[in-house]
Design a protein around this motif. Structure first.
Motif, PDB file in Angstrom:
ATOM      1  N   VAL A   1       0.830  -1.207   0.000  1.00  0.00           N
ATOM      2  CA  VAL A   1       0.000   0.000   0.000  1.00  0.00           C
ATOM      3  C   VAL A   1       0.865   1.258   0.000  1.00  0.00           C
ATOM      4  O   VAL A   1       0.493   2.275  -0.619  1.00  0.00           O
ATOM      5  N   LEU A   2       2.038   1.217   0.636  1.00  0.00           N
ATOM      6  CA  LEU A   2       2.935   2.365   0.569  1.00  0.00           C
ATOM      7  C   LEU A   2       3.504   2.534  -0.834  1.00  0.00           C
ATOM      8  O   LEU A   2       3.673   3.668  -1.322  1.00  0.00           O
ATOM      9  N   GLU A   3       3.794   1.438  -1.498  1.00  0.00           N
ATOM     10  CA  GLU A   3       4.259   1.528  -2.888  1.00  0.00           C
ATOM     11  C   GLU A   3       3.147   2.065  -3.791  1.00  0.00           C
ATOM     12  O   GLU A   3       3.416   2.847  -4.724  1.00  0.00           O
ATOM     13  N   GLU A   4       1.912   1.667  -3.530  1.00  0.00           N
ATOM     14  CA  GLU A   4       0.785   2.192  -4.304  1.00  0.00           C
ATOM     15  C   GLU A   4       0.653   3.702  -4.102  1.00  0.00           C
ATOM     16  O   GLU A   4       0.434   4.457  -5.064  1.00  0.00           O
ATOM     17  N   LEU A   5       0.793   4.141  -2.862  1.00  0.00           N
ATOM     18  CA  LEU A   5       0.740   5.572  -2.574  1.00  0.00           C
ATOM     19  C   LEU A   5       1.883   6.307  -3.267  1.00  0.00           C
ATOM     20  O   LEU A   5       1.678   7.362  -3.897  1.00  0.00           O
ATOM     21  N   ALA A   6       3.091   5.754  -3.167  1.00  0.00           N
ATOM     22  CA  ALA A   6       4.258   6.390  -3.783  1.00  0.00           C
ATOM     23  C   ALA A   6       4.125   6.443  -5.307  1.00  0.00           C
ATOM     24  O   ALA A   6       4.500   7.439  -5.942  1.00  0.00           O
ATOM     25  N   ASP A   7       3.580   5.400  -5.901  1.00  0.00           N
ATOM     26  CA  ASP A   7       3.363   5.400  -7.355  1.00  0.00           C
ATOM     27  C   ASP A   7       2.412   6.519  -7.762  1.00  0.00           C
ATOM     28  O   ASP A   7       2.597   7.175  -8.797  1.00  0.00           O
ATOM     29  N   ARG A   8       1.393   6.726  -6.967  1.00  0.00           N
ATOM     30  CA  ARG A   8       0.372   7.726  -7.327  1.00  0.00           C
ATOM     31  C   ARG A   8       0.929   9.147  -7.275  1.00  0.00           C
ATOM     32  O   ARG A   8       0.549   9.989  -8.096  1.00  0.00           O
ATOM     33  N   VAL A   9       1.821   9.420  -6.315  1.00  0.00           N
ATOM     34  CA  VAL A   9       2.304  10.802  -6.164  1.00  0.00           C
ATOM     35  C   VAL A   9       3.750  10.967  -6.628  1.00  0.00           C
ATOM     36  O   VAL A   9       4.325  12.042  -6.479  1.00  0.00           O
ATOM     37  N   GLY A  10       4.346   9.903  -7.186  1.00  0.00           N
ATOM     38  CA  GLY A  10       5.697  10.000  -7.709  1.00  0.00           C
ATOM     39  C   GLY A  10       6.762  10.147  -6.642  1.00  0.00           C
ATOM     40  O   GLY A  10       7.753  10.872  -6.817  1.00  0.00           O
ATOM     41  N   ALA A  11       6.602   9.450  -5.532  1.00  0.00           N
ATOM     42  CA  ALA A  11       7.548   9.583  -4.417  1.00  0.00           C
ATOM     43  C   ALA A  11       8.711   8.610  -4.554  1.00  0.00           C
ATOM     44  O   ALA A  11       8.558   7.495  -5.084  1.00  0.00           O
ATOM     45  N   LEU A  12       9.870   9.018  -4.067  1.00  0.00           N
ATOM     46  CA  LEU A  12      10.976   8.099  -3.861  1.00  0.00           C
ATOM     47  C   LEU A  12      10.790   7.427  -2.507  1.00  0.00           C
ATOM     48  O   LEU A  12      10.080   7.929  -1.635  1.00  0.00           O
ATOM     49  N   LEU A  13      11.455   6.292  -2.328  1.00  0.00           N
ATOM     50  CA  LEU A  13      11.249   5.462  -1.144  1.00  0.00           C
ATOM     51  C   LEU A  13      12.541   5.323  -0.348  1.00  0.00           C
ATOM     52  O   LEU A  13      13.618   5.113  -0.920  1.00  0.00           O
ATOM     53  N   MET A  14      12.424   5.431   0.966  1.00  0.00           N
ATOM     54  CA  MET A  14      13.547   5.205   1.871  1.00  0.00           C
ATOM     55  C   MET A  14      13.060   4.389   3.058  1.00  0.00           C
ATOM     56  O   MET A  14      11.851   4.272   3.286  1.00  0.00           O
ATOM     57  N   THR A  15      13.998   3.859   3.832  1.00  0.00           N
ATOM     58  CA  THR A  15      13.650   3.147   5.061  1.00  0.00           C
ATOM     59  C   THR A  15      14.536   3.645   6.200  1.00  0.00           C
ATOM     60  O   THR A  15      15.595   4.235   5.982  1.00  0.00           O
ATOM     61  N   SER A  16      14.098   3.380   7.411  1.00  0.00           N
ATOM     62  CA  SER A  16      14.977   3.530   8.563  1.00  0.00           C
ATOM     63  C   SER A  16      15.977   2.380   8.553  1.00  0.00           C
ATOM     64  O   SER A  16      15.832   1.418   7.796  1.00  0.00           O
TER      65      SER A  16
END
Length: 558
Positions: free
Chosen positions: A229-244
């Motif tokens: 679901v976070l990847e779906e959200l990021a896909d929709r708004v064009g976000a890059l992804l990071m983790t702790s």
């Protein structure tokens, strides 16, 4: 379970320790780690002989807890450990604190001296000691109350994601009682915490305006199972992804993942982070390590912090928007709201940036500093990363070498990365890797530690050999407490470092004496022996890697 137990009738009279064993077995425990003494020997033997629970004896209680900790992190099931009274418990404390700081679900069955015998050499006010260091203890009312406590303890460990201890006084263990079958406590993982509608709308409004968003996922996202679901959200708004750091691997394989946030961010990742105008933090603490002491994100970037714990929000960084709720529930609600508004942006995923990520990935380049007698730790890590199978579990800890592994070793998912550094203490990675090898035999277990950390856990090489699962132990051997060398040199005015330097130890010879296979690595060609072992891995392979000292990385100065 006897036929009488199965029929729901009272069981025959028997010692409480037998009732405890039955209650533990009812939790579908597959593996028990520990060190046996007078305070727990009957319980451990009964679990193994009567209920078929596989028992894995460590050489030291600290190693036993680390094994249970690693098992839990690698499998998602509670780790179960048992130690004896007094010194058995005190020996376990540091590893218990590592598990507590890292939110590991773990059950410890601790023997205890008889409550009416303070003259016993091993007498200790165990509950008082444990609570003083924020380790929770589950209570009970007399001998008859202990077995029913077990189910409640397991439920709490799962739900609250923390170690929970049950102290077992010897006099109560040996009390003979007849008990009806206890109703098992529900194995609840807690109810999903839905966000307030106004919070979802406020976040959707921020995302509608943002053009350079970043999604940062922490342990809360892992626990919530929120990757898709976070990847779906990021896909929709064009976000890059990071983790702790603890959530490393959560976005493994995603082409828009730029690695770990904070002190362990690569220079290439930082170039992208500098462009962010909105940071969405899901279930990460935003502590100084994760944010480079508050300097990671641009000053004008808006910050949204989502967490189930309201006290976590604003604890380290002030959020522009704080949302209390389960990560998956919040992300799903926001995706639905954005879809209803027709919001979809390219965001950070421009053609140029996508090409840059595809060409270089998340790794930095470096000028190799290897010498004739030792190997640059960055070069060592890169070569091993290419050689080790993709299906791996990496348990990492121990000062400076932790930085090389978190930056350079890839993992298939978040359960493939065991960050044994919650308490910043040395010596936990080896035990954790053994526990992971037990829990996930489908993956090669790898421990990365320094020479200082190995010295603190050296006895568990014998445990690794006895367990017999394939295991790689990578020793970044700089013949020093490397972090202390760095701090004395750079943070304390160039103080002498001779007190934290040691003679070169032949760990390969030591490992062979304990039954391991071993190789000494001083140059890249020496890694050929590792490649041969990996063709048919069996038993424990220790790599005594003589690394170039004083190769300082960017994260050490952050």
């Amino acid at each position: 379970m006897t036929a009488v137990e199965a029929a729901g009738e009272p069981v025959e009279e028997r010692p409480v320790w037998q009732h405890i064993a039955a209650a533990v077995a009812a939790e579908d425990v597959e593996a028990l780690f520990g060190v046996i003494g007078l305070g727990n020997m009957q319980l451990a033997v009964h679990l193994a002989s009567e209920y078929g629970v596989a028992y894995y004896p460590a050489r030291h209680e600290s190693g036993a807890i680390s094994m249970a900790d690693g098992y839990a992190r690698a499998t998602g099931r509670p780790g179960v450990c048992t130690v004896t009274a007094g010194p058995g418990l005190t020996n376990a404390l540091t590893s218990l604190l590592e598990a507590r700081r890292s939110a590991t679900p773990l059950v410890l069955l601790a023997g205890q001296s008889a409550v009416d015998n303070p003259a016993d050499n091993q007498y200790l006010e165990q509950e008082r000691l444990l609570r003083s260091v924020d380790i929770d203890v589950e209570g009970y009312d007399g001998a008859a109350g202990i077995p029913g406590t077990i189910a409640r303890t397991f439920s709490r460990a799962r739900r609250e994601r923390r170690p929970v201890v049950v102290n077992l006084p010897l006099d109560l263990q040996h009390t003979v009682v007849a008990l009806p079958p206890e109703a098992q406590a529900p194995q609840s993982t807690g109810t999903t915490q839905a966000p307030a509608d106004e919070s979802v709308q406020a976040l959707a409004a921020l995302l509608s305006r943002a053009r350079n968003p970043i999604v940062l996922a922490g342990r809360g996202a892992v626990v919530s199972g929120a990757r898709s679901v976070l990847e779906e959200l990021a896909d929709r708004v064009g976000a890059l992804l990071m983790t702790s750091g603890p959530a490393k691997g959560f976005f493994s394989g995603n082409p828009f993942s730029i690695g770990v946030a904070g002190g362990f961010s690569t220079r290439r990742a930082l170039q992208h982070v500098e462009q962010a105008d909105l940071v969405l933090c899901f279930g990460a603490s935003l502590n100084p390590w994760q944010t480079q002491h508050g300097k990671l994100f641009p000053p004008n970037a808006r910050l949204v912090h989502v967490d189930t714990d309201p006290d976590a929000i604003d604890r380290h960084l002030k959020a522009d928007l704080g949302i209390v709720g389960d990560v998956s529930a919040v992300a799903a609600a926001v995706v639905k709201e954005l879809a209803g508004r027709g919001v979809r942006h390219t965001g950070m995923r421009t053609e140029a940036r996508t090409a840059d990520l595809r060409a270089f990935g998340a790794a930095d380049e470096w000028a190799d500093a290897s010498r004739e007698q030792d190997l640059d730790p960055r070069t060592l890590t890169a070569r091993l990363d290419a050689m080790l199978p993709a299906a791996r579990t990496v348990a990492s800890g121990d000062g400076i070498c932790f930085g090389w592994s978190i930056l350079g070793l890839s993992v298939p998912d978040e359960q493939g990365w065991l960050m044994m550094y919650g308490f910043q203490s040395l010596g936990h990675a080896l035990g954790a890797a053994i526990g992971a090898a037990v829990g996930r035999p489908d993956r090669l277990a790898v421990a990365t530690l320094g020479d200082g950390g190995l010295m603190m856990a050296l006895s568990e090489l014998d445990t690794a050999v006895r367990v017999g699962r394939p295991l790689v132990v990578i020793v970044y051997n700089d013949s020093a407490y490397g972090a202390e060398v760095f701090h004395l040199t750079h943070h304390f005015g160039g103080l002498p470092t001779d007190l934290v330097r040691f003679p070169d130890v032949d760990f390969a010879a030591t490992a062979r004496a304990l039954g391991c296979q071993a190789v000494t690595v001083r140059k890249e060609a020496d890694l050929e022996a590792v490649r041969r072992w990996l063709e048919a891995p069996s038993g424990t392979l220790l790599i005594d890697a003589k690394v170039t000292p004083e190769v300082w990385a960017d994260w050490m100065f952050s």
